[in-house]
Design an enzyme around this catalytic site. Structure first.
Site, PDB file in Angstrom:
ATOM      1  N   MET A   1       6.736  27.483  56.114  1.00 60.73           N
ATOM      2  CA  MET A   1       6.898  27.522  54.636  1.00 60.73           C
ATOM      3  C   MET A   1       5.925  26.565  53.703  1.00 60.73           C
ATOM      4  O   MET A   1       5.282  25.627  54.447  1.00 60.73           O
ATOM      5  CB  MET A   1       8.418  26.767  54.623  1.00 60.73           C
ATOM      6  CG  MET A   1       9.506  28.067  54.823  1.00 60.73           C
ATOM      7  SD  MET A   1      11.000  27.084  54.817  1.00 60.73           S
ATOM      8  CE  MET A   1      11.947  28.674  54.812  1.00 60.73           C
ATOM      9  N   GLY A   2       6.015  26.699  52.324  1.00 64.33           N
ATOM     10  CA  GLY A   2       5.035  25.965  51.748  1.00 64.33           C
ATOM     11  C   GLY A   2       4.139  26.717  50.707  1.00 64.33           C
ATOM     12  O   GLY A   2       3.232  27.410  50.950  1.00 64.33           O
ATOM     13  N   ARG A   3       5.015  27.063  49.501  1.00 59.37           N
ATOM     14  CA  ARG A   3       4.372  28.130  48.572  1.00 59.37           C
ATOM     15  C   ARG A   3       3.489  27.549  47.661  1.00 59.37           C
ATOM     16  O   ARG A   3       2.456  28.128  47.551  1.00 59.37           O
ATOM     17  CB  ARG A   3       5.768  28.702  47.637  1.00 59.37           C
ATOM     18  CG  ARG A   3       5.563  30.047  47.205  1.00 59.37           C
ATOM     19  CD  ARG A   3       5.810  31.026  47.986  1.00 59.37           C
ATOM     20  NE  ARG A   3       5.708  32.256  47.210  1.00 59.37           N
ATOM     21  CZ  ARG A   3       5.459  33.667  47.873  1.00 59.37           C
ATOM     22  NH1 ARG A   3       5.350  33.375  49.152  1.00 59.37           N
ATOM     23  NH2 ARG A   3       5.511  34.542  47.258  1.00 59.37           N
TER      24      ARG A   3
ATOM     25  N   ASN B   1      12.761  18.960  42.831  1.00 58.48           N
ATOM     26  CA  ASN B   1      12.596  18.765  41.573  1.00 58.48           C
ATOM     27  C   ASN B   1      13.162  19.490  40.537  1.00 58.48           C
ATOM     28  O   ASN B   1      13.547  18.970  39.585  1.00 58.48           O
ATOM     29  CB  ASN B   1      11.000  18.961  41.324  1.00 58.48           C
ATOM     30  CG  ASN B   1      10.389  19.950  42.256  1.00 58.48           C
ATOM     31  OD1 ASN B   1      10.851  20.823  42.562  1.00 58.48           O
ATOM     32  ND2 ASN B   1       9.289  19.463  42.644  1.00 58.48           N
TER      33      ASN B   1
ATOM     34  N   THR C   1      14.058  17.710  50.121  1.00 55.57           N
ATOM     35  CA  THR C   1      13.465  19.045  50.154  1.00 55.57           C
ATOM     36  C   THR C   1      12.422  18.912  51.509  1.00 55.57           C
ATOM     37  O   THR C   1      11.686  17.993  51.522  1.00 55.57           O
ATOM     38  CB  THR C   1      12.582  19.548  48.990  1.00 55.57           C
ATOM     39  OG1 THR C   1      11.722  20.550  49.053  1.00 55.57           O
ATOM     40  CG2 THR C   1      11.677  18.153  48.766  1.00 55.57           C
TER      41      THR C   1
ATOM     42  N   ASP D   1       9.796  20.691  51.432  1.00 47.50           N
ATOM     43  CA  ASP D   1       8.673  20.998  50.627  1.00 47.50           C
ATOM     44  C   ASP D   1       7.734  19.559  50.638  1.00 47.50           C
ATOM     45  O   ASP D   1       6.670  19.628  50.764  1.00 47.50           O
ATOM     46  CB  ASP D   1       8.545  21.611  49.588  1.00 47.50           C
ATOM     47  CG  ASP D   1       9.208  23.066  49.623  1.00 47.50           C
ATOM     48  OD1 ASP D   1       8.908  23.715  50.692  1.00 47.50           O
ATOM     49  OD2 ASP D   1       9.679  23.557  48.706  1.00 47.50           O
TER      50      ASP D   1
ATOM     51  N   GLU E   1       2.768  29.737  53.821  1.00 48.59           N
ATOM     52  CA  GLU E   1       2.887  31.280  53.308  1.00 48.59           C
ATOM     53  C   GLU E   1       2.278  31.522  51.878  1.00 48.59           C
ATOM     54  O   GLU E   1       2.043  32.711  51.286  1.00 48.59           O
ATOM     55  CB  GLU E   1       4.488  31.400  53.188  1.00 48.59           C
ATOM     56  CG  GLU E   1       5.200  30.171  52.021  1.00 48.59           C
ATOM     57  CD  GLU E   1       6.594  30.351  51.956  1.00 48.59           C
ATOM     58  OE1 GLU E   1       7.097  31.519  51.995  1.00 48.59           O
ATOM     59  OE2 GLU E   1       7.305  29.166  51.811  1.00 48.59           O
TER      60      GLU E   1
ATOM     61  N   GLN F   1      12.995  27.042  60.978  1.00 48.10           N
ATOM     62  CA  GLN F   1      12.125  25.637  60.845  1.00 48.10           C
ATOM     63  C   GLN F   1      13.031  24.807  59.810  1.00 48.10           C
ATOM     64  O   GLN F   1      12.941  23.459  60.319  1.00 48.10           O
ATOM     65  CB  GLN F   1      11.035  26.091  60.341  1.00 48.10           C
ATOM     66  CG  GLN F   1      10.902  26.416  58.723  1.00 48.10           C
ATOM     67  CD  GLN F   1       9.358  26.846  58.585  1.00 48.10           C
ATOM     68  OE1 GLN F   1       8.503  26.247  58.046  1.00 48.10           O
ATOM     69  NE2 GLN F   1       9.443  28.065  58.316  1.00 48.10           N
TER      70      GLN F   1
ATOM     71  N   TYR G   1      13.906  30.484  58.206  1.00 50.03           N
ATOM     72  CA  TYR G   1      14.746  29.550  58.202  1.00 50.03           C
ATOM     73  C   TYR G   1      15.018  28.692  59.383  1.00 50.03           C
ATOM     74  O   TYR G   1      15.610  27.515  59.405  1.00 50.03           O
ATOM     75  CB  TYR G   1      16.270  30.258  57.871  1.00 50.03           C
ATOM     76  CG  TYR G   1      16.578  30.872  56.640  1.00 50.03           C
ATOM     77  CD1 TYR G   1      15.787  30.210  55.454  1.00 50.03           C
ATOM     78  CD2 TYR G   1      17.252  31.897  56.503  1.00 50.03           C
ATOM     79  CE1 TYR G   1      16.009  30.634  54.155  1.00 50.03           C
ATOM     80  CE2 TYR G   1      17.456  32.232  54.867  1.00 50.03           C
ATOM     81  CZ  TYR G   1      16.773  31.709  53.729  1.00 50.03           C
ATOM     82  OH  TYR G   1      17.039  32.148  52.754  1.00 50.03           O
TER      83      TYR G   1
END
Lengths: 423, 423
Positions: A193-195, A117, A145, A147, A250, A302, A300
């Site tokens: 991952m996934g803030r 984005n 991404t 994400d 995370e 993943q 990383y």
């Protein structure tokens, strides 16, 4: 100056931006192969938009067709990527003037920016330069991404492969834990991952279905971490199943809005330690329930695991690159090729253009109806959405040495025409 | 009582012990298929030797041929494993008497124990029961360990696959880091298993060759951690290459003999935190060199990743299972089928019996000439040894759902004949 004899005069500039993925180079292959088919020369910017500003351009026409085809199965970013966001025209006019100068010097008429984005925002700003600064440039954002948080598009290239890696890893590690639980580890915690958005954690839910199948708990950043409920469910699972697999984003936070990963551990220097919610949860399980634990944090691994990519994802990554070239050459501007789903099962999708202005700087979180009521699992609606994205394998060529045959491009620099510039 | 009409009267008991691997079930398949071919019924103990003591036996003849064949590609321990070491006959005679009672009640004449050096010790003790307690039992140890630290055998089933997973992961993650280093992560640290021996860390070295190829530093438990030398090499690598990949064995220690993983971090409860050398090294890099870092700790993912198994390893795992049955039925006792290498390139190997007494409780560390002089890399000799072990792929069947088709056995219990017993 320009080779007016060619039907498609001018050059196309492609750049990779933000965190790279297992399939961003498949998009690069889609771009370069589509452009070659139309007789258009592709330059790539080294390290994303920074390469454009620094006039560090790569001539992809020096690469063989075989090398470009091999990008389809090579992870990482073949031309380098960057974390760098252009300010507004008002705030940093010098950068935009430099950019136009570089584009003009190399007769670049189309710019394809491959990212998330933030990168869509950069692409949108560049697409508006034509009017603002009198240089005719068409700019297309190309989605990427892990994400999966881009607006408008049904899913994001890069996500399906990390989703598959995560689901398979949960399945495999849980077989291990189940074997050992009688005398060893009872609770296994995988941090993904996934803030801000829990898409990757949600994909872990595809590893199994039903209360006794792993993962038994998923912790999403969309839900406040409830320690008591978490511990109660871990305990109930161990007592019923004999062991318990937890998947944690995370980015999970406590009721005070504090990242759990920052809430507890201190490193050797007494600093609050970043990027490790799994050890915090493990310590909690040990302290409050007394169970032996193990935890994993693939980081990383993943997002670069091309060896376990999803075919759906790899195909879509290629398709958005190809479509971006078609849009650009057709004169479109300020759009992004997005994935539109027409059917869950059988899974059907197509590519359509969408306005960059509707994508830039927005973040798509998981819908509420994708999370179970207790907040620790995914619903049937989430499964319907996620399942097709990990389907199909995208096999790799391996060498005799037992390693994947990943390509390394020559990345031959285009001769500079301008003085140097520091972004 | 015994079905004397069959040429091979009596039953064979198979059990899995210690940490499981991606290919221990391939050994189980080798055992069961070889025994079936000879008309011998195989029981499996649930959770290793504990199942034998508790009389928790599984009748593998209830499983279809297809299910047994699918064990060849299913990670984890299909019958459950355990961490449990038998004491000496003098120290716990009751356990041995119980064991004989169970073996006798179910007419078990051959016992195959699949594990590492502790399990070889258990197998050796059981092999001696015939003389000591008057029950004719033949016991064969079957090698298994990701640690690759068994004596006598050239390598250990389970190691080749974790070696391949590690080398491929280093390769993939390093492509990611290289793409981003200009504006993001400069140092990536991968922590791998290996408390006492650095075999897995060494295998990471197969990802690349030459000073500029990753991994740039490997930290072995065989070498005392030298902070100054470590930091100097990380700095030199970042300055020369632009980024740096480090692979660290979990078991590295400082000059005081203290595990680095325990030297620094404290969890949320102020306890010293176990099992994380990577974050300690990352904090050091940040503190002393100021570089942005990422670290990964794949933990169980590395030893359960059947999706990325080495064909060499999977083949050897099957072969030792098959050989163990042949040895047992031929009347051998107190031996282990080991892998003997006759050639590095082309790689040639065979299976031979070796005395359990030469294997039990010993630990094979890496030879000195496998480590470079600075202690941060592997030598050509190490490459010659390691290279064949990751060669070949062992593809999996995947379902339409995009997940590997791992088998779950029925594991039907054999009817108990004895009172219960608590080991």
């Amino acid at each position: 100056m320009k080779p007016q004899s060619r039907p498609s005069a001018g050059r196309l500039l492609y750049a990779q931006s933000g965190g790279v993925t297992a399939v961003i180079n498949a998009t690069a292959a889609g771009v370069i192969e589509a452009a070659r088919a139309k007789g258009v020369k592709v330059y790539a910017a080294r390290n994303g938009i920074l390469g454009a500003l620094r006039e560090e351009l790569i001539d992809t026409s020096k690469e063989t067709a075989a090398a470009i085809a091999a990008l389809r199965h090579t992870p990482g970013g073949a031309f380098g990527s960057c974390r760098y966001k252009l300010k507004s025209l008002e705030a940093n006019r010098a950068e935009y003037e430099r950019l136009i100068e570089v584009l003009r010097a190399h007769d670049i008429r189309w710019f394809l920016y491959n990212g998330g984005n933030d990168s869509a925002d950069t692409a949108l700003k560049i697409s508006q330069l034509g009017k603002a600064m009198g240089y005719d440039i068409r700019c297309i954002g190309v989605p990427k991404t892990v994400d999966n948080d881009l607006a408008v598009t049904d899913c994001c290239p890069g996500f399906g492969s990390v989703a598959k890696y995560t689901a398979v890893s949960v399945l495999e590690a849980s077989l291990d834990v189940a074997s050992m639980a009688d005398t060893s580890t009872k609770v296994f915690i995988l941090e993904v991952m996934g803030r801000h958005a829990g898409w990757i954690a949600a994909a872990a839910g595809l590893a199994g279905e039903g209360a006794d199948a792993p993962p038994h708990l998923i912790l999403f950043p969309e839900r406040v971490f409830d320690e008591a409920a978490f511990l109660a469910k871990v305990k109930a699972t161990v007592e019923r199943v004999g062991w318990c697999t937890v998947v944690a984003s995370e980015g999970i936070r406590n009721a005070e809005g504090q990242f759990l990963a920052e809430a507890g551990t201190r490193d050797a220097f007494g600093h609050s330690q970043l990027g490790g919610v799994a050890p915090v949860l493990a310590a909690l399980v040990k302290e409050k329930l007394g169970y032996k634990y193990h935890w994993a944090l693939p980081d990383y691994l993943q997002r670069s695991a091309r060896h376990l990519a999803s075919k759906t994802d790899a195909d879509q990554a290629y398709a958005v690159g190809k479509a971006a070239v078609e849009y650009a050459l057709a004169g479109k501007n300020a759009v992004m090729p997005v994935i539109v789903r027409s059917s869950d099962a059988p899974y059907r999708w197509k590519i359509e253009p969408a306005e960059l202005s509707k994508i830039a700087n927005r973040e798509k979180k998981m819908p509420n109806n994708f999370l179970t009521r207790d907040g620790f699992g995914i619903t049937a609606a989430a499964r319907r959405y996620l399942a097709p994205l990990i389907q199909g394998e995208a096999p790799l060529p391996y060498g005799k040495d037992g390693l994947p045959k990943y390509v390394r491009l020559k990345n031959i620099a285009v001769e500079r025409k301008l003085p140097s510039f520091k972004p």
